[in-house]
Structure formats: C-alpha cells, structure tokens
Design a protein around this motif. Structure first.
Motif, PDB file in Angstrom:
ATOM      1  N   LEU A 302      22.087  -4.566 -60.927  1.00  9.29           N
ATOM      2  CA  LEU A 302      20.829  -4.492 -61.674  1.00  9.29           C
ATOM      3  C   LEU A 302      19.713  -3.943 -60.799  1.00  9.29           C
ATOM      4  N   LEU A 303      19.597  -4.498 -59.592  1.00  6.24           N
ATOM      5  CA  LEU A 303      18.506  -4.077 -58.702  1.00  6.24           C
ATOM      6  C   LEU A 303      18.650  -2.599 -58.343  1.00  6.24           C
ATOM      7  N   LEU A 304      19.883  -2.166 -58.027  1.00  2.00           N
ATOM      8  CA  LEU A 304      20.092  -0.752 -57.687  1.00  2.00           C
ATOM      9  C   LEU A 304      19.674   0.150 -58.854  1.00  2.00           C
ATOM     10  N   GLY A 305      20.040  -0.263 -60.056  1.00  2.00           N
ATOM     11  CA  GLY A 305      19.678   0.521 -61.243  1.00  2.00           C
ATOM     12  C   GLY A 305      18.172   0.565 -61.456  1.00  2.00           C
ATOM     13  N   LEU A 306      17.515  -0.570 -61.260  1.00  2.00           N
ATOM     14  CA  LEU A 306      16.062  -0.646 -61.462  1.00  2.00           C
ATOM     15  C   LEU A 306      15.309   0.206 -60.447  1.00  2.00           C
ATOM     16  N   LEU A 307      15.779   0.171 -59.193  1.00  2.00           N
ATOM     17  CA  LEU A 307      15.114   0.957 -58.152  1.00  2.00           C
ATOM     18  C   LEU A 307      15.207   2.437 -58.512  1.00  2.00           C
ATOM     19  N   GLU A 308      16.423   2.833 -58.932  1.00  2.00           N
ATOM     20  CA  GLU A 308      16.648   4.226 -59.365  1.00  2.00           C
ATOM     21  C   GLU A 308      15.652   4.618 -60.463  1.00  2.00           C
ATOM     22  N   GLU A 309      15.462   3.693 -61.391  1.00  2.00           N
ATOM     23  CA  GLU A 309      14.644   3.996 -62.571  1.00  2.00           C
ATOM     24  C   GLU A 309      13.142   3.959 -62.273  1.00  2.00           C
ATOM     25  N   TYR A 310      12.720   2.987 -61.467  1.00  2.00           N
ATOM     26  CA  TYR A 310      11.275   2.741 -61.371  1.00  2.00           C
ATOM     27  C   TYR A 310      10.602   3.151 -60.062  1.00  2.00           C
ATOM     28  N   MET A 311      11.365   3.245 -58.961  1.00  2.00           N
ATOM     29  CA  MET A 311      10.689   3.478 -57.677  1.00  2.00           C
ATOM     30  C   MET A 311      10.066   4.869 -57.614  1.00  2.00           C
ATOM     31  N   THR A 329      13.128   1.921 -47.582  1.00  3.26           N
ATOM     32  CA  THR A 329      12.338   2.727 -46.653  1.00  3.26           C
ATOM     33  C   THR A 329      11.336   3.534 -47.461  1.00  3.26           C
ATOM     34  N   LEU A 330      10.049   3.320 -47.162  1.00  2.00           N
ATOM     35  CA  LEU A 330       8.988   4.011 -47.892  1.00  2.00           C
ATOM     36  C   LEU A 330       8.527   5.219 -47.086  1.00  2.00           C
ATOM     37  N   PRO A 331       7.709   6.062 -47.677  1.00  2.00           N
ATOM     38  CA  PRO A 331       7.289   7.264 -46.942  1.00  2.00           C
ATOM     39  C   PRO A 331       6.597   6.902 -45.619  1.00  2.00           C
ATOM     40  N   THR A 342      -1.970  -7.143 -50.823  1.00  2.00           N
ATOM     41  CA  THR A 342      -2.028  -6.481 -52.130  1.00  2.00           C
ATOM     42  C   THR A 342      -0.868  -6.952 -53.007  1.00  2.00           C
ATOM     43  N   ALA A 343       0.321  -6.979 -52.410  1.00  2.00           N
ATOM     44  CA  ALA A 343       1.510  -7.368 -53.167  1.00  2.00           C
ATOM     45  C   ALA A 343       1.414  -8.826 -53.623  1.00  2.00           C
ATOM     46  N   LEU A 344       1.045  -9.712 -52.689  1.00  2.00           N
ATOM     47  CA  LEU A 344       0.936 -11.138 -53.049  1.00  2.00           C
ATOM     48  C   LEU A 344      -0.114 -11.354 -54.136  1.00  2.00           C
ATOM     49  N   ASP A 345      -1.232 -10.651 -54.012  1.00  2.00           N
ATOM     50  CA  ASP A 345      -2.284 -10.766 -55.038  1.00  2.00           C
ATOM     51  C   ASP A 345      -1.766 -10.339 -56.402  1.00  2.00           C
ATOM     52  N   ALA A 346      -0.903  -9.337 -56.397  1.00  2.00           N
ATOM     53  CA  ALA A 346      -0.326  -8.865 -57.663  1.00  2.00           C
ATOM     54  C   ALA A 346       0.785  -9.784 -58.146  1.00  2.00           C
ATOM     55  N   GLY A 347       1.281 -10.651 -57.227  1.00  4.96           N
ATOM     56  CA  GLY A 347       2.295 -11.634 -57.638  1.00  4.96           C
ATOM     57  C   GLY A 347       3.710 -11.277 -57.248  1.00  4.96           C
ATOM     58  N   LYS A 383       9.533  -3.753 -61.605  1.00  8.44           N
ATOM     59  CA  LYS A 383       8.523  -2.983 -62.353  1.00  8.44           C
ATOM     60  C   LYS A 383       7.146  -3.156 -61.719  1.00  8.44           C
ATOM     61  N   LEU A 384       6.835  -4.405 -61.381  1.00  6.22           N
ATOM     62  CA  LEU A 384       5.527  -4.716 -60.793  1.00  6.22           C
ATOM     63  C   LEU A 384       5.374  -4.054 -59.426  1.00  6.22           C
ATOM     64  N   LEU A 385       6.396  -4.211 -58.576  1.00  8.81           N
ATOM     65  CA  LEU A 385       6.328  -3.637 -57.226  1.00  8.81           C
ATOM     66  C   LEU A 385       6.200  -2.112 -57.299  1.00  8.81           C
ATOM     67  N   SER A 386       6.959  -1.499 -58.199  1.00  5.28           N
ATOM     68  CA  SER A 386       6.909  -0.033 -58.334  1.00  5.28           C
ATOM     69  C   SER A 386       5.521   0.437 -58.743  1.00  5.28           C
ATOM     70  N   LYS A 387       4.915  -0.367 -59.608  1.00  5.86           N
ATOM     71  CA  LYS A 387       3.590   0.010 -60.129  1.00  5.86           C
ATOM     72  C   LYS A 387       2.515  -0.039 -59.039  1.00  5.86           C
ATOM     73  N   ILE A 388       2.597  -1.029 -58.154  1.00  4.50           N
ATOM     74  CA  ILE A 388       1.508  -1.168 -57.171  1.00  4.50           C
ATOM     75  C   ILE A 388       1.728  -0.337 -55.914  1.00  4.50           C
ATOM     76  N   LEU A 389       2.969   0.130 -55.685  1.00  3.34           N
ATOM     77  CA  LEU A 389       3.207   0.950 -54.483  1.00  3.34           C
ATOM     78  C   LEU A 389       2.402   2.238 -54.577  1.00  3.34           C
ATOM     79  N   PRO A 390       1.887   2.720 -53.450  1.00  2.00           N
ATOM     80  CA  PRO A 390       1.037   3.907 -53.469  1.00  2.00           C
ATOM     81  C   PRO A 390       1.841   5.175 -53.829  1.00  2.00           C
TER      82      PRO A 390
END
Lengths: 390, 390
Positions: A302-311, A329-331, A342-347, A383-390
């Motif tokens: 599930l997680l692998l699929g979600l990362l593919e879809e949302y990251m 690994t992020l840019p 930021t992440a903790l504030d977003a939950g 979904k939440l993490l993908s949304k807040i990442l720069p």
C-alpha cells in the motif's frame, strides 16, 4: 543540592530524537511514520493470557523467582533449536537493545573504532556513543568491488591512525532505517574483510523473519560462527513489551556478557521468558508470525503504491523486501530536521534520516515506518505528507 | 576466530561468587544459606494469574507495545503515591540492580571515588568495579562520633589525593550482608557529611518494608531529597522474577538516567509493570507483604534460636530487625572462602563475607540467608553447618 559537577561528562550520550518526539506528541493523535512500533493488531492477546495461566500452573513459584543470568534453559533451548545452534551459544537478553549495549560494554574501550553502515540504527549509534566509541560509517555501493573498496579505505585509514577496529555493526536484513538487505556476496565480502583485518561482526537481526518476498539469505553468523555475534529479538515476531531478545556467539564472548549482565540486571524477567518459550515451542509464535507477515506485506505494498501516486517529482524511496521501514530521499537542499516542526504542526511524523548517519549527512532523507498505523491512516498520512512537502 | 585481543580490559569486572555457586550446584539439592532469594511460598500465584488476565483485558495491545522509557505512568503514579513523592521524581527500572548500574553509569568516570559501608552489597561493588570506580569502604562503629571520624578520615584522604567522591552507596535498612540498620542519628550524620563534603548518596532500599520488629526510621532520601537517589525494588515485596524496581531522585538526575536507559534497554517490560501497578493499587501487594513479614519473622526467630543452640563457642552473629540476612563472625584465623569446598561437599552453602569487603578483609565472616529455605531445612542446615565448623 544536586548540581552538574556530580555528573560524569555525558556529552557523549545523545538523546533519541524518536523518543523525544514521543515525549512531545501522542502517537495516536497524529499520522505517525516515526517509531519502529509493530502493529498492536499482531499481539495475540487471548493466546498470551492462556499461555501465562499455563506457565504459572506448570512452573509455579519458579516463574517468579530469580533465574539464571544466561536466561531460563527452556527459552535458550527453544532459541537454539529454532536457529540450529548449540544451546551453550545462546544468551537471553533483556531486549535486543541490551544485546547491543552489552556487546559494546564488553568489547569497546573509549576511542576504539566501531564500523557501521551509513545510515545505521540510531539506538545502536547512541549506545556506541555512550561508550565513547569512534564510529566510522561506510555508505553502501551497488557495485560489490566499490563497496569493498569503501570499507578497505576506512580500515586502512583506521590502521594508519594506530587505532583498533573492535567490530563492524551490521543489520543485514531489511535494515533500519533503509529497509534494504545485503546480498550473500556482500555478506561474504564483509566476513572476508573481518578475517583479513581481524575484527568481529555484530549482526543485529530483529527483522529477519519479516520477509514479504524473495528468498532468505544466510546470516553472517552462519558464514563465520566464531567471529560474528548474532543478535535476535522477540519484539517484531512476538511483542516488544516483553523486552526479550537473544545473543548467539562464541562461548568465550558469552562468558564476558554473562559477567557483565550479573552487575547489569542479574537475569532477564522470568515469567516472560517462560511465556516466550511456550509460544515458540507450541507453534503459536509461527502461526502468529504468518499473520503479521501477511498484514505487513499488505501495508508495505500500500505504502509503495501511495508514494508512487502522491509523492512530488524528485523524491525517491527504497523497496524493502521485508521489515518495517522504507527510506525516502528528497531533492538536494531539503532539510528533514528543519522541516520537522512543519510536519508535526500539520499532524504527520517521520524520523529525519540525518540522525542515522554517523557523520551527520543524509539531511534530505527520512525514514517511514509502515507497520504501526492502519491502512486507512497510512493512506491519509501519505496524502498529507505529500501535500506539505515543498 | 574470536580471541582475547578483541575484548576490552575486563580485569575490572569481577564475577559474583554467589552466581558461580549457582552454576556449580542445584540450590534445592543442598542446604542453601547463600543467595538472597525470597521464599517462593510468598508468591501469590493465583492472584498474579488473575491480575494478568485483568491487565490484558484492560490495556489490550498497549500491554505488549513499546512504552515510555521512564516506565508506564500507572506504575510511576502508584509508586509516587505509596512513598509520598512527586511522580516526576519516579523512574521505573528493569530491576533495582539496574538502578545501581545506571546511577554508576551516569555519575562515575574511571578513578572517581565511590564510598561504601564495609561490608556492602556485592552486586553493587561489582557494578562500581566495572566502571573502574575507586571504592573506599568504611566500617561501622557503634559510637556515633567514632563512626563520623572514620568517614572524615576517608574523605580527607580522598581530598588530599585530589580525587572526587561521586557518591556514598548505602543500604540503611537491614543491610546486605549484615542485616543491620543505620539509626536516625547515623543517617543524619551521613547526610550532613554529604552536604559538608559535597557528594551525593545512593540509598539502596530493597528490604525496607520487611521489618519484623521496631519502628520505621526515616529514609535518607527524606532527610535530603535533592542529594539522595533512593532505589527501591519489587523483588522482596512482590517477586524478583518481574525484575522491576524504581529510582526516586531529583528530576535532573532522572533525566540523565532517562537518556542512559534509552540506549540501555529503551523501556522496562510493559505487562509486568501494569501487573505491579494493579497489585499495588488494589491492596493485594500489602496483603501479600503482611504474610511475607509473618513468614520471614518466624524464620529469623528460628535461625537466631538455632544459632544460639548449636553454634560452637566463639561464633558471633548480628540480630537483624528485618530483611533476609544475618552475618556470622567466626574466630580470627577462620577463612570462609577456603572452607567453602568443605561446606559444599557436606551439602551446605553460604556466601563468604570477604566478598562483601572492598578491601578483602572479613575473611572470618559469612552471610546467612533465612528467607529461602523452609523452617525444616533451616534447622537441618544449621545443625549441619555447626557440626562441620572447626
């Protein structure tokens, strides 16, 4: 009045950022990819209740008395049978974290070198630091020869400094934090270097039995039983609350651990050991483990699929064949420690990858756990993490 | 191949002669006055079985998950209420032996001085040795001023050597091995010296609640809560197999222990902590403790009577008001270590007093435990020991 002057210099100790997070927030109130918690759904509550009653009836007062420092014989024998080793090579530990700590305690003098992968398990790095070890991390290379050369470069450097490598600390199966495993050839290469440069290997193996695909690879211990200390844990295959693990090693090493454990805590908890032994021998542990593997495999997929879809584009991640974690690994330029508030504030919570790197690199990485949350919460969390990442 | 060169210098570690005895002989096959085992008759087996079932129903998966490094809040609160201290001053330890070990780990650098009584608890001396502390033992004097002068002499000596006393380790209630207690005036005197010479006190108190006569004397902690670390244990008031204890101390000291425990074992066993908390809060622990006290008082009285009746002339012993031990002094020239094989061959075991003396004195002393054996076996054991003594 207590004041700082009484304390030894504890600057070499460092705090676990994971535990500090747990102090700050309620794990159940946020989407937590932090921590290495198994799912509480895997704990066989009724079976445990039943087994405790059986253990008390069977062992009576013996289940609550002091016991042997090496662990109760029934559990040592059960572990020995399961892993095909002589019982005199099995020491029960009060958690596999304690296994790491006692190995360091009996082997490392301040300034001695401990080699690790980079990244490596934070709790182990903490323990090495507290004994003032000189930690040298070596990053993985896909090419076997390049990987070997990276170790040789470090080993030669250590030798040139007149220092001694006491051991290599390695998690060959579904490593914490990366989720990746060493190939058989890589294990053979490292054992070969241990022989050539004459050091020991501490093989930490808490996730080994949580394999979701592919074939089991021989342990490093099986490749060199007199040079490798193998550490195992009931935390991921049974329940972490019991705080039970084991060390499999040459009897001379275990004898040192035995003396150390006498002054450390005398013996592991007794009833808990009998319960674990009954669970192993009755087949309940394997039946329960099969269910855990099915559950975690589903969560990993599930997680692998979600990362593919949302990251966002430019984010990469590992594809673990087992265990509890994958590594993002992020840019370049992203700082996962700075981003944490930021992440903790977003939950949403993760563990910044930098903490797993002995040299403080890996700023643009993070560890994600997929065992703890429900599938629904993993989905919302990604979904939440993908949304807040720069 | 493993060889000695991998090991750190472990000459500072020493083996517990008690544990070595347990390796050699089956405790149930001989008359054993060795060890500090409670009687298995005091373990409330059915109550524990019932409480485990209740805990699993109440806490579900939480009882088997990782938990807070400080211990579960329910148990910390129960301990805080019982001893009248703020909960933020309570850390649960994985055995009171671990309490001793972590105090030493966070406070003592190699060469630092630890003051102890002489004799003192062997397991503590082992732990101090493993951290390469410089142990200075001070023998008890019946005259308060002489006793104070003995400490002052040692403290001035340490000061003259330019060394630092980190803490005084003391078991003020029914001491192991002597069974004797410090008077209120002696406690006040020692706390006064701690203030004057500026050192901490580690008050180890596993036997405090096992009082068979006389009045409770205030803890050293109560005399100086910011300078004394108080260590308690469930081993003698509940069951040692749980391996649970507690440290009560200034929050700054506990914070160091917290960081240390992160890399030591992450947290104490969870279900066991909930069981202990339920036992405390439900009153079952106190009901059970009352029975233990009655049982042990009877055994102590029996042992005192038997020694009076059977011991050869020239043998003296202490008259403990509580705890598990009394201490025998034999005529000058007797060597309890050398005599040990004779005793074991005859079928009776004790612990030689020499092991409890940091300076290796006390060769003509031995520790006798009266909690473990049945009254019948205590009787036979004393007769046997009396017969073989020279």
């Amino acid at each position: 009045m207590y004041n700082e002057k009484f304390s030894k210099d504890v600057s070499s100790f460092f705090r676990s950022p994971v535990r500090e997070i747990f102090k700050r927030v309620d794990l159940n109130a946020i989407y937590s990819f932090a921590g290495g918690y198994p799912s509480a759904d895997t704990f066989p509550l009724e079976d445990i209740k039943q087994t405790v009653a059986e253990v008390i009836d069977k062992y009576q007062g013996k289940a609550f008395q002091y016991g042997a420092t090496q662990g109760v014989m029934e559990l040592r024998e059960a572990v020995a049978r399961r892993y095909g080793v002589p019982v005199e090579r099995v020491q029960i530990t009060s958690s596999s974290q304690q296994g790491i700590d006692v190995c360091t305690r009996v082997l490392v003098d301040p300034g001695d070198v401990v080699l690790t992968s980079s990244p490596s398990y934070l709790g182990a790095l903490q323990s090495f630091c507290s004994y003032r070890a000189d930690i040298r991390g070596v990053a993985h290379k896909d090419d076997l020869n390049e990987y070997r050369q990276a170790y040789i470069k470090t080993l030669d450097q250590v030798r040139a400094e007149g220092k001694q490598v006491k051991f290599l600390y390695m998690i060959p199966d579904f490593q914490n934090p990366s989720g990746e495993s060493l190939t058989l050839e890589e294990r053979q290469m490292l054992v070969g270097l241990a022989e050539e440069y004459d050091f020991l290997i501490v093989e930490d193996s808490p996730y080994r039995e949580l394999r979701y695909e592919g074939e089991h690879i021989p342990t490093m211990y099986s490749l060199s039983p007199d040079r490798v200390i193998h550490l195992g844990s009931f935390s991921k295959i049974f329940a972490p609350g019991f705080r039970l693990g084991w060390a499999i090693a040459h009897p001379e090493i275990l004898d040192k651990i035995y003396v150390c454990k006498q002054s450390l805590d005398l013996c592991p908890p007794i009833m808990d050991q009998y319960v674990a032994a009954e669970f192993l021998e009755s087949g309940r542990l394997d039946a329960n483990l099969a269910k855990s593997i099915e559950l975690y495999k589903g969560k990993r997929d599930l997680l692998l699929g979600l990362l593919e879809e949302y990251m966002p584009a430019g984010v990469r991640w590992t594809h673990p064949q087992g265990g509890l974690f994958l590594f993002l690994t992020l840019p370049e330029g992203f700082d996962a420690v700075k981003f944490y508030d930021t992440a903790l504030d977003a939950g949403v919570a993760y563990v910044a990858g930098e903490f797993f790197h002995p040299d403080g690199s890996g700023k643009n990485t993070m560890r994600l756990n997929f065992s703890f949350m429900t599938k629904e919460r993993i989905t919302e969390g990604v979904k939440l993490l993908s949304k807040i990442l720069p």
